[in-house]
Design an enzyme around this catalytic site. Structure first.
Site, short mmCIF file in Angstrom:
data_model
loop_
_atom_site.label_atom_id
_atom_site.label_comp_id
_atom_site.label_asym_id
_atom_site.label_seq_id
_atom_site.Cartn_x
_atom_site.Cartn_y
_atom_site.Cartn_z
N SER A 189 -30.39 16.26 -17.85
CA SER A 189 -29.25 16.64 -18.68
C SER A 189 -27.98 15.95 -18.19
O SER A 189 -27.83 15.68 -16.99
CB SER A 189 -29.08 18.16 -18.58
OG SER A 189 -27.84 18.56 -19.08
N TYR A 235 -28.49 26.36 -13.28
CA TYR A 235 -29.22 25.54 -14.26
C TYR A 235 -29.05 24.04 -13.93
O TYR A 235 -30.03 23.30 -13.79
CB TYR A 235 -28.74 25.81 -15.69
CG TYR A 235 -29.26 24.79 -16.66
CD1 TYR A 235 -30.61 24.74 -16.99
CD2 TYR A 235 -28.42 23.81 -17.20
CE1 TYR A 235 -31.11 23.76 -17.84
CE2 TYR A 235 -28.91 22.83 -18.05
CZ TYR A 235 -30.26 22.82 -18.37
OH TYR A 235 -30.75 21.84 -19.20
N LYS A 273 -31.75 21.00 -12.39
CA LYS A 273 -32.00 19.65 -12.92
C LYS A 273 -31.80 18.60 -11.83
O LYS A 273 -32.60 17.67 -11.69
CB LYS A 273 -31.09 19.35 -14.11
CG LYS A 273 -31.36 20.19 -15.34
CD LYS A 273 -32.70 19.85 -15.97
CE LYS A 273 -33.04 20.73 -17.16
NZ LYS A 273 -34.45 20.66 -17.56
P1 NAD Z 1 -36.16 25.44 -25.48
O1 NAD Z 1 -35.90 26.67 -24.70
O2 NAD Z 1 -36.10 25.50 -26.96
O3 NAD Z 1 -37.59 24.84 -25.08
C1 NAD Z 1 -38.15 25.00 -23.80
C2 NAD Z 1 -39.59 25.45 -23.98
O4 NAD Z 1 -40.19 25.62 -22.70
C3 NAD Z 1 -39.72 26.80 -24.70
O5 NAD Z 1 -40.68 26.70 -25.73
C4 NAD Z 1 -40.16 27.77 -23.61
O6 NAD Z 1 -40.97 28.81 -24.12
C5 NAD Z 1 -40.92 26.83 -22.68
N1 NAD Z 1 -40.97 27.29 -21.29
C6 NAD Z 1 -39.95 27.70 -20.51
N2 NAD Z 1 -40.39 28.04 -19.29
C7 NAD Z 1 -41.72 27.81 -19.29
C8 NAD Z 1 -42.74 27.97 -18.32
N3 NAD Z 1 -42.49 28.45 -17.10
N4 NAD Z 1 -44.02 27.64 -18.66
C9 NAD Z 1 -44.31 27.16 -19.89
N5 NAD Z 1 -43.38 27.00 -20.85
C10 NAD Z 1 -42.10 27.32 -20.55
O7 NAD Z 1 -35.18 24.30 -24.92
P2 NAD Z 1 -34.88 22.85 -25.48
O8 NAD Z 1 -33.48 22.85 -25.98
O9 NAD Z 1 -35.97 22.38 -26.34
O10 NAD Z 1 -34.86 22.05 -24.10
C11 NAD Z 1 -36.01 21.38 -23.61
C12 NAD Z 1 -35.69 20.80 -22.25
O11 NAD Z 1 -34.57 19.94 -22.35
C13 NAD Z 1 -35.32 21.86 -21.20
O12 NAD Z 1 -35.86 21.46 -19.96
C14 NAD Z 1 -33.80 21.77 -21.16
O13 NAD Z 1 -33.28 22.17 -19.90
C15 NAD Z 1 -33.56 20.31 -21.42
N6 NAD Z 1 -32.24 20.03 -22.00
C16 NAD Z 1 -31.83 20.71 -23.10
C17 NAD Z 1 -30.57 20.47 -23.62
C18 NAD Z 1 -30.07 21.25 -24.81
O14 NAD Z 1 -28.86 21.34 -24.99
N7 NAD Z 1 -30.92 21.80 -25.67
C19 NAD Z 1 -29.73 19.51 -23.05
C20 NAD Z 1 -30.21 18.82 -21.93
C21 NAD Z 1 -31.47 19.10 -21.41
C1 WQD Z 2 -19.76 22.27 -26.59
C2 WQD Z 2 -18.25 22.39 -26.78
C3 WQD Z 2 -17.29 24.25 -25.60
C4 WQD Z 2 -19.31 27.32 -27.99
C5 WQD Z 2 -24.23 22.85 -22.62
C6 WQD Z 2 -24.78 22.81 -21.23
C7 WQD Z 2 -25.39 21.48 -20.95
C8 WQD Z 2 -26.40 21.08 -22.03
C9 WQD Z 2 -25.87 21.25 -23.40
C10 WQD Z 2 -28.59 21.63 -21.26
C11 WQD Z 2 -17.52 22.74 -25.48
C12 WQD Z 2 -17.14 24.43 -27.10
C13 WQD Z 2 -18.87 26.13 -27.48
C14 WQD Z 2 -18.38 28.17 -28.67
C15 WQD Z 2 -16.67 26.54 -28.27
N1 WQD Z 2 -27.57 21.90 -21.97
N2 WQD Z 2 -17.58 25.73 -27.61
N3 WQD Z 2 -17.10 27.72 -28.77
O1 WQD Z 2 -21.11 23.18 -22.74
O2 WQD Z 2 -21.20 20.76 -23.58
O3 WQD Z 2 -23.24 21.84 -22.73
O4 WQD Z 2 -25.29 22.56 -23.54
O5 WQD Z 2 -28.74 20.80 -20.43
O6 WQD Z 2 -25.99 21.57 -19.71
O7 WQD Z 2 -23.73 23.06 -20.32
O8 WQD Z 2 -22.34 22.57 -24.88
O9 WQD Z 2 -22.51 23.57 -27.12
O10 WQD Z 2 -21.97 25.07 -25.16
O11 WQD Z 2 -20.25 23.44 -25.94
O12 WQD Z 2 -15.48 26.19 -28.39
O13 WQD Z 2 -18.71 29.26 -29.12
O14 WQD Z 2 -17.99 23.46 -27.68
O15 WQD Z 2 -16.15 24.69 -24.92
O16 WQD Z 2 -16.28 22.07 -25.53
P1 WQD Z 2 -21.84 22.11 -23.42
P2 WQD Z 2 -21.83 23.74 -25.81
#
Ligand code: NAD
Ligand code: WQD
Length: 337
Positions: A123, A147, A151
């Site tokens: 991430s 979190y 990562k």
């Molecule tokens: P999500 O929660 O929708 O998907 C994650 C999936 O993993 C879920 O289906 C959950 O049930 C499964 N899971 C969690 N723990 C588990 C375990 N111990 N064993 C088996 N399955 C398990 O999340 P997402 O948004 O699809 O994110 C996927 C990956 O990408 C995550 O690792 C997340 O940290 C990373 N990521 C997400 C974002 C974001 O903003 N969505 C941003 C950067 C990185």
């Molecule tokens: C985006 C912008 C908020 C909600 C997070 C995690 C990051 C990654 C993605 C997994 C920011 C603003 C938000 C609201 C708002 N996840 N905001 N009102 O914080 O960039 O990233 O999700 O890896 O690790 O930290 O994403 O969507 O929460 O926020 O004003 O109700 O929207 O302040 O500027 P963020 P976000």
């Protein structure tokens, strides 16, 4: 065969479709802790094919071994993990256990089965508060919450794994802010309870489930004072995984790649784009900054283009239109099924 851990989740389910479209066979491993099997039913409907699924937890080596016993797994795309920043501050032990211990078990089982190719969901959060933008892959790394630290630690563990055995092929994909949904409107992001992330909150406000959006601060050093992020369409992101898995055999050392668009949009830009896409007004109130937030975060995506021949092509209007279609067709996510 590709093992997709966390394949029932938001990004995983979209990636399953793109893997299928590119002709790859896959099996999903998920414990449904943050998803439901309905997402996979919908994926099956979209691709016209049954999904191979093993239900289990990545911390359960025996369950993982079952997958390797039953399928010829060549590589792994590892999405499984917990992802809510605020929750991770409340429950650090659960986050470290699920994300780090889970990944250790996964890598051990992979090693035992001589499967040494992994694409990991990292991430942009690992860049902490970047000293400048756009963010390049060699920027300093830091994290302020469990979190983000999980990562960072997993990245370190995978780098050490490579040092111990150069046969490993490892790709770390650092996602920026994934949004949007599949064009069908059948799958999308389905957060539990009140969404923490901006896009699902906006979508739920537009559909009338939330009264108004709280805009967390309008005194940042950005063009309109609200936070700027690099929103990337989940389909573009999914295609980045397909490119990574197709490239993995030629990966030398550990390949670390930003997946973003290179463009930054503010909270108010996103509100405006969503209003245009949905035809709905999004009432909002300016509130104090959210603790831990940064002003600006967007990628330099040029390395992804150079090494993966990948770039994002979908703009914010498409992101909002697709999120809206998913939201309006499924106001309660997968829960009504
Ligand atoms: P999500 O929660 O929708 O998907 C994650 C999936 O993993 C879920 O289906 C959950 O049930 C499964 N899971 C969690 N723990 C588990 C375990 N111990 N064993 C088996 N399955 C398990 O999340 P997402 O948004 O699809 O994110 C996927 C990956 O990408 C995550 O690792 C997340 O940290 C990373 N990521 C997400 C974002 C974001 O903003 N969505 C941003 C950067 C990185
Ligand atoms: C985006 C912008 C908020 C909600 C997070 C995690 C990051 C990654 C993605 C997994 C920011 C603003 C938000 C609201 C708002 N996840 N905001 N009102 O914080 O960039 O990233 O999700 O890896 O690790 O930290 O994403 O969507 O929460 O926020 O004003 O109700 O929207 O302040 O500027 P963020 P976000």
């Amino acid at each position: 065969m590709i093992l997709v851990t966390g394949g029932a989740g938001y990004i995983g389910s979209h990636t399953c479709i793109e893997l299928h479209n590119a002709g790859h066979d896959f099996v999903v491993f998920d414990n449904f802790s943050n998803s439901s099997s309905e997402s996979l039913n919908r994926v099956a409907k979209i691709i016209g094919k049954e999904i191979k699924l093993v239900e289990g937890d990545i911390r359960d080596s025996a369950a993982l071994q079952q997958v390797f016993d039953n399928y010829d797994i060549e590589s792994v795309i590892h999405f499984a993990g917990l992802k809510a920043v605020g929750e991770s501050v409340e429950m650090p032990l659960e986050y470290y256990d699920n994300n780090i211990v889970g990944t250790l078990h996964l890598c051990e089982v992979m090693k035992k089965n001589n499967c040494k190719k992994i694409v990991f969901s990292s991430s942009a959060t690992v860049y902490g508060d970047p000293h400048t933008t756009p963010i390049k892959e060699d920027f300093p790394l830091s994290a302020t919450n469990p979190y983000g630290k999980s990562k960072l630690f997993i990245e370190e563990i995978l780098r050490d794994l490579y040092i111990s055995d150069n046969e490993w092929k490892i790709v770390l994909l650092r996602y920026f802010n994934p949004v949007g949904a599949h064009k069908s409107g059948l799958i999308g992001e389905d957060p539990n309870g009140i969404p923490n992330n901006l896009m699902p909150f906006i979508a739920q406000t537009a559909v009338g489930k939330r009264e108004h959006l709280s805009v967390f601060g309008n005194d940042y050093d950005t063009h309109d004072g609200t936070g700027v992020r690099d929103y990337i369409h989940v389909i573009d992101l999914s295609m980045g995984h397909v490119k990574a898995i197709e490239k993995i055999n030629s990966v030398e050392k550990v390949l670390t790649v930003n997946l973003g668009t290179g463009k930054g949009y503010s909270v108010l830009d996103m509100v405006q784009a969503f209003e245009k896409a949905s035809g709905k007004e999004i009432p909002y109130k300016i509130t104090p900054r959210r603790s831990g937030d940064i002003a600006k975060c967007f990628a330099d995506p040029s390395y992804a283009k150079a090494v993966l021949n990948w770039e994002a092509t979908r703009d914010v209007n498409e992101m909002c239109e697709d999120s809206w279609r998913w939201q309006v067709n499924n106001p309660n996510g997968y829960k009504n099924d």
